[in-house]
Design a protein around this motif. Structure first.
Motif, PDB file in Angstrom:
ATOM      1  N   LEU A 160     -19.722  24.408  64.570  1.00  0.00           N
ATOM      2  CA  LEU A 160     -18.458  25.059  64.931  1.00  0.00           C
ATOM      3  C   LEU A 160     -18.736  26.198  65.893  1.00  0.00           C
ATOM      4  O   LEU A 160     -19.786  26.845  65.838  1.00  0.00           O
ATOM      5  CB  LEU A 160     -17.755  25.600  63.680  1.00  0.00           C
ATOM      6  N   ARG A 161     -17.794  26.434  66.786  1.00  0.00           N
ATOM      7  CA  ARG A 161     -17.849  27.620  67.643  1.00  0.00           C
ATOM      8  C   ARG A 161     -16.458  28.208  67.736  1.00  0.00           C
ATOM      9  O   ARG A 161     -15.453  27.498  67.657  1.00  0.00           O
ATOM     10  CB  ARG A 161     -18.390  27.276  69.032  1.00  0.00           C
ATOM     11  N   LYS A 162     -16.391  29.501  67.908  1.00  0.00           N
ATOM     12  CA  LYS A 162     -15.108  30.183  67.979  1.00  0.00           C
ATOM     13  C   LYS A 162     -14.473  29.993  69.350  1.00  0.00           C
ATOM     14  O   LYS A 162     -15.153  30.001  70.369  1.00  0.00           O
ATOM     15  CB  LYS A 162     -15.286  31.673  67.675  1.00  0.00           C
ATOM     16  N   SER A 163     -13.155  29.817  69.315  1.00  0.00           N
ATOM     17  CA  SER A 163     -12.356  29.752  70.541  1.00  0.00           C
ATOM     18  C   SER A 163     -11.102  30.581  70.281  1.00  0.00           C
ATOM     19  O   SER A 163     -10.124  30.080  69.728  1.00  0.00           O
ATOM     20  CB  SER A 163     -11.992  28.303  70.887  1.00  0.00           C
ATOM     21  N   GLY A 164     -11.140  31.859  70.654  1.00  0.00           N
ATOM     22  CA  GLY A 164     -10.059  32.759  70.296  1.00  0.00           C
ATOM     23  C   GLY A 164     -10.065  32.986  68.797  1.00  0.00           C
ATOM     24  O   GLY A 164     -11.097  33.322  68.210  1.00  0.00           O
TER      25      GLY A 164
END
Length: 305
Positions: A49-53
């Motif tokens: 997972l990676r953060k996007s906003g």
């Protein structure tokens, strides 16, 4: 060894979009979902997972795992279906999503038949619009869905779902039985100056009805919007509106309005869909059987022209 339960959470995140939606669907807390996915990352040894906003999105490596998880879950569902089919008793719970007119016309008789012929089958029914119900069935929220398809307005297709025709349902123009402004109406074009009631924008029936009016040469005066077909009927019979109504809404009831046929092209297709992996479960087959019998017993409303 990757944990299948955690892999399922990753797939649910792909389907539902947010940790909160995954938690709500599976009766977990968002923090629990987040913790389990963090453990899955440790098991996999890669970032998933990676953060996007304010949201999280899946990495390419997570997408690989999701694709294989879907195959694993389908294999397990097929195994469960075959196991159930090997038993002599037809039993289990079938969660079904159904739109309003089918709920009124088909489900009472179908539920009575299930209780009589398959007493060990439990049916749980939720009213849901077909577009969202098809997706929810793909996602696993329901086992079976009754959906509709209007002419020229294709229902969403999901490769994981089958498509079994149930019945065809004629659509007719419904007008009040009294009032000089309605006396001469014999076609959609004749109702160009009338007030209309339709479902809210975005519904397949609304799109089809608007297109029918435009093909007849006018823009409908949609003065009333409601998804409740019973409310639509009251507006028509009270002399306040006209509408395009499917025949199923008149099943087992007196028709309090004048119905005008629109030709062979004006009918919607009613069908059922289930996940292919679980469609052979005896309980699902039993519910489809009684739905077919209920649909076969529906007759056109009296007085329709």
């Amino acid at each position: 060894m990757l944990d299948l339960r955690r892999l399922r959470l990753l797939r649910e995140l792909k389907i539902r979009g947010t940790l909160a939606d995954v938690a709500a669907a599976l009766n977990y807390s968002p923090s629990s979902v987040s913790q389990q996915l963090a453990l899955l990352e440790k098991e996999a040894g890669v970032d998933l997972l990676r953060k996007s906003g304010r949201r999280v999105v899946l990495t390419p490596q997570a997408e690989v795992l999701v694709a294989h998880t879907a195959e694993l879950l389908e294999t397990l569902e097929r195994a469960e279906a075959k196991l159930a089919a090997s038993l002599t008793a037809v039993a289990g719970t079938v969660r079904i999503a159904v739109f309003q007119s089918a709920a009124l016309a088909l489900m009472p008789e179908a539920l009575t038949a299930v209780a009589r012929d398959y007493p060990d089958v439990r049916v749980e029914m939720v009213q849901r619009e077909p577009e969202s119900a098809l997706y929810a069935t793909f996602a696993g929220d329901f086992d079976l869905v009754i959906a509709e398809q209007y002419p020229g307005h294709a229902a969403p297709r999901h490769a994981e779902l089958d498509h079994v025709p149930l019945t065809a349902d004629a659509i007719r123009l419904a007008v009040p039985t009294s009032g000089p402004q309605y006396a001469g109406i014999s076609s959609v074009a004749g109702a160009s100056s009338a007030a209309w009631v339709m479902e809210p924008r975005g519904a397949a029936s609304r799109h089809w009805a608007e297109q029918a009016c435009r093909r007849a040469g006018f823009e409908p005066d949609v003065r009333y919007e409601t998804a409740d077909l019973q409310a639509q009927i009251r507006l028509i019979e009270s002399g306040n509106a006209v509408a395009l109504m499917p025949d199923l809404v008149w099943t087992a009831r007196t028709v309090p309005v004048r119905l005008i046929g629109l030709g062979e092209s004006a009918e919607r297709a009613i069908f059922t869909s289930a996940r292919r992996a679980g469609a052979d479960r005896p309980a699902i087959r039993a519910v489809r059987e009684v739905l077919g019998a209920a649909a076969a017993g529906v007759r056109p409303p009296r007085g329709a022209v």
